[in-house]
Design an enzyme around this catalytic site. Sequence first.
Site, short mmCIF file in Angstrom:
data_model
loop_
_atom_site.label_atom_id
_atom_site.label_comp_id
_atom_site.label_asym_id
_atom_site.label_seq_id
_atom_site.Cartn_x
_atom_site.Cartn_y
_atom_site.Cartn_z
N ASP A 57 0.84 -1.31 0.01
CA ASP A 57 0.18 -0.14 -0.05
C ASP A 57 1.03 1.34 -0.02
O ASP A 57 1.60 1.47 0.76
CB ASP A 57 -0.86 -0.08 1.32
CG ASP A 57 -1.59 1.19 1.42
OD1 ASP A 57 -1.99 2.09 0.47
OD2 ASP A 57 -2.00 1.39 2.50
N ASN A 59 -0.40 4.60 -0.12
CA ASN A 59 -1.24 5.72 0.35
C ASN A 59 -1.83 5.79 1.64
O ASN A 59 -2.47 6.70 2.22
CB ASN A 59 -1.99 6.42 -0.73
CG ASN A 59 -2.96 5.65 -0.92
OD1 ASN A 59 -3.14 4.38 -0.35
ND2 ASN A 59 -4.25 5.91 -1.87
N ASP A 61 -4.22 3.78 2.60
CA ASP A 61 -5.52 3.71 2.96
C ASP A 61 -5.77 1.91 3.41
O ASP A 61 -6.91 1.59 3.41
CB ASP A 61 -6.34 3.68 1.74
CG ASP A 61 -6.11 2.95 0.30
OD1 ASP A 61 -5.16 2.29 0.64
OD2 ASP A 61 -6.59 3.27 -0.62
N ASP A 65 -1.76 -1.21 -3.86
CA ASP A 65 -1.88 -0.28 -5.23
C ASP A 65 -0.91 -0.50 -6.23
O ASP A 65 0.09 -1.18 -5.84
CB ASP A 65 -2.50 1.12 -4.75
CG ASP A 65 -1.31 1.42 -3.76
OD1 ASP A 65 -0.30 1.54 -4.03
OD2 ASP A 65 -1.82 2.06 -2.59
N ASP A 134 -4.94 -10.31 -15.98
CA ASP A 134 -6.02 -11.22 -15.61
C ASP A 134 -7.20 -10.90 -16.67
O ASP A 134 -7.57 -9.92 -16.99
CB ASP A 134 -6.65 -11.10 -14.14
CG ASP A 134 -6.99 -12.35 -13.69
OD1 ASP A 134 -7.81 -13.18 -14.20
OD2 ASP A 134 -6.45 -12.84 -12.54
N ASP A 236 -9.74 -16.35 -16.92
CA ASP A 236 -10.57 -16.50 -15.69
C ASP A 236 -11.59 -17.52 -15.97
O ASP A 236 -12.38 -17.11 -17.13
CB ASP A 236 -10.96 -15.43 -15.04
CG ASP A 236 -11.57 -15.78 -13.76
OD1 ASP A 236 -11.18 -16.28 -12.93
OD2 ASP A 236 -12.83 -15.47 -13.56
N GLU A 295 -7.49 -20.65 -17.00
CA GLU A 295 -7.64 -21.39 -15.91
C GLU A 295 -8.65 -22.28 -16.22
O GLU A 295 -9.60 -22.28 -16.62
CB GLU A 295 -8.47 -20.05 -14.94
CG GLU A 295 -8.72 -21.06 -13.35
CD GLU A 295 -9.78 -20.20 -12.59
OE1 GLU A 295 -9.54 -20.40 -11.40
OE2 GLU A 295 -10.56 -19.54 -13.33
N HIS A 370 -4.28 -17.09 -5.51
CA HIS A 370 -5.25 -16.28 -4.61
C HIS A 370 -6.47 -17.02 -4.41
O HIS A 370 -7.26 -16.70 -3.37
CB HIS A 370 -5.29 -15.09 -5.57
CG HIS A 370 -6.22 -15.39 -6.52
ND1 HIS A 370 -5.72 -16.07 -7.44
CD2 HIS A 370 -7.45 -15.20 -6.77
CE1 HIS A 370 -6.54 -16.05 -8.46
NE2 HIS A 370 -7.79 -15.60 -8.04
N ASP A 371 -6.73 -18.37 -4.93
CA ASP A 371 -7.74 -19.21 -4.54
C ASP A 371 -7.57 -20.24 -3.63
O ASP A 371 -8.38 -20.92 -3.45
CB ASP A 371 -8.46 -19.66 -5.83
CG ASP A 371 -8.93 -18.80 -6.80
OD1 ASP A 371 -9.49 -17.54 -6.23
OD2 ASP A 371 -9.27 -18.89 -7.95
O1 TEU Z 1 -11.93 -18.98 -9.92
C1 TEU Z 1 -12.57 -20.01 -10.67
C2 TEU Z 1 -12.93 -20.91 -9.72
O2 TEU Z 1 -13.23 -22.20 -10.18
C3 TEU Z 1 -13.24 -20.84 -8.07
O3 TEU Z 1 -14.41 -21.17 -8.03
C4 TEU Z 1 -12.10 -21.55 -7.39
O4 TEU Z 1 -12.35 -23.12 -7.66
C5 TEU Z 1 -12.57 -21.21 -5.94
O5 TEU Z 1 -12.17 -19.81 -5.77
C6 TEU Z 1 -11.63 -22.00 -5.35
O6 TEU Z 1 -11.91 -21.71 -3.66
C7 TEU Z 1 -11.66 -17.68 -10.65
C8 TEU Z 1 -10.86 -16.83 -9.87
O7 TEU Z 1 -9.63 -17.30 -9.73
C9 TEU Z 1 -11.51 -16.58 -8.69
O8 TEU Z 1 -10.71 -15.69 -7.53
C10 TEU Z 1 -13.02 -15.86 -8.71
O9 TEU Z 1 -13.58 -15.73 -7.69
C11 TEU Z 1 -13.74 -16.67 -9.60
O10 TEU Z 1 -13.01 -17.31 -10.91
C12 TEU Z 1 -14.67 -15.81 -10.23
O11 TEU Z 1 -14.34 -14.88 -10.94
CA CA Z 2 -3.42 2.05 -1.26
#
Ligand code: TEU
Ligand code: CA
Length: 600
Positions: A57, A59, A61, A65, A134, A236, A295, A370-371
């Site tokens: 971050d 700034n 908040d 960013d 993405d 995605d 994906e 991130h998932d």
């Molecule tokens: O994820 C798609 C997806 O298959 C997700 O349902 C994933 O299996 C789940 O998050 C696992 O717990 C993509 C993105 O990577 C995810 O961050 C998004 O939330 C999702 O699409 C919707 O765009």
């Molecule tokens: Ca920020």
Amino acid sequence: MKNIFIASFLILTCFSVSFSQSKLNSVKTSPILQESPNHTWWKEAIVYQIYPRSFKDSNGDGIGDLKGIISKLNYIKNLGVTAVWLNPIYQSPNADNGYDISNYRQIMKEFGTMADFDTLLYELHKRGIKLIMDLVVNHTSNQHFWFMQGRTSRTNPFYSYYHWWPAEKGTPPYRPGSFDVNGSAWTYNKPTNSYYLHYFSEMQPDLNWENPKLREAIFKMMRFWLNKGVDGFRMDVISFISKDTIFPIITPKILNEKYNGSWSQYYASGPYLHQYLRQMNRDVLSKYNIMTVAEGAGVTTKTAPKFVDSDRHELNMLYHFDGVDYGYLPGIYKKLAPNGYDLVGLKEVYSKWDSIFEHRGWGTIYLGNHDQPRMVSRWGNDSPKWRTLSSKMLTTFILTMRGTPYYYAGDELGMSNIKFDSISEYKDIETINMYKYLKNHGEDVHAFLEAQKMTARDNARTPFQWNTSVNAGFTKGTPWIQVNPNYKTVNVAIEARDPNSCLNYFKKMIELRKQHKTLIYGKYTLLDKENKQIYSYTRTLNGKTILILLNFSPKDGRTNIYQNFTNAICLIDNYNESLKIKINEPVQLRPYEAAVFELE
Ligand code: TEU
Ligand code: CA
């Protein structure tokens, strides 16, 4: 997310892979793969994934960013990675942290401006790093202009940019909607007296790719970013863009039966999927020197080649879910067995997928994003005793397998799951809405929260840990999500000074991969496949063999590989001193030991 959705990704179809040569001497004498390597930059790339909201971050908040990322470009460059994949940075009301886009050509206010973006791209390129964006085109935000217009009337030209079920036909055939409090993918819209489809939350209506105007609008938007000079897209849930628009009833039998492809056919991977991807390739992708990665939600070893065989002219790579979903118990949410996962099965998964891309197409390797929960918590061991060693061992795996590695920011520090105790600490729509769903259905929410400690996406979304100052140096304000309290010891500042840190090990592994083309293009051969503790394999190219030995357990282990190792040169070992190999004795590994050897 409904059980079937998860279960279908999890259940491994039975297969038999025969690795007849499990002894090293046979590997050494086995014919060398005559590859036509078809070398490309994206096969050699090492991709570093940044979740912008949580990286830095600038700034105060509390939200990461673009300026924050720009301020850390030398750190990124110094890692040795060659490409950065940014999670969505487009304008978004953030129902799903940017995966609900309300304007594809603007930068999310919290993240900065288009000028910041241009600077970021310029500064990355100056350092020889590619930028992968993405691409979220299965759905938009319900705040996107197209949807705001389309939902006003059936005669509005944007109505047909989305999927609708007219109410006069009755209630729509059930579809599971992830992130939906009621578990349904249809939501009623009064002004049009129809239901719109949303495979994710009701704030994420699905786009209608059957409409050529929509496709053209998406392609135009893609050109906008490519003309700026971005180097590719991570697409995605791209396998979802084509649906069976008759929306046949998905019977409880289909919903509940084990994965056989039928469910995913009804739901996603519709009849025109590959036609659309080929059109995208012809009209857009083929005009640029870029890389694309799908994906591959719901994509199987059978269907994967359709996306990535180069003669099909669709995409370059895809990432499957068989690895990251391995070992979850059947159920309506992700849950791990108390005794973890079985390594023999995991080896089968990765070996099977490697074989799919052995001669055609190209694979990817990742253990977190991130998932997913943090790599070390999910696949290694995040107890203080083993966190560092097991994390390095996993890093060794990612950087010695065939396929482009996707490495999630923070994993190079050995960042681990935060394991929230209370639902009020979670920010992720997936966790929050599943909690509500379970509560409404009288299910055991306590058990759910326990499972989330291991599996929730927010575990990977806590702020990046830069130093020991307040909030790990991520922000001077209040972070949007709690910082993992282990930042006092797990952070860049401390690890940069420690030659044996996860961070410095990651850099060494990157150097190793860059030095050895064998690690990029070499044939992969699994050894000792029944070994429950140790994952060992070779990579072979043009007479050179590299042997990788990984102990996935907190106990000493031994391989069943016997060989005269007098010529073996240890290239790296996650213990301070190299692994000792005694001639004609089974190789012994220490807990979570990872060792890489050059054999000649
Ligand atoms: O994820 C798609 C997806 O298959 C997700 O349902 C994933 O299996 C789940 O998050 C696992 O717990 C993509 C993105 O990577 C995810 O961050 C998004 O939330 C999702 O699409 C919707 O765009
Ligand atoms: Ca920020």
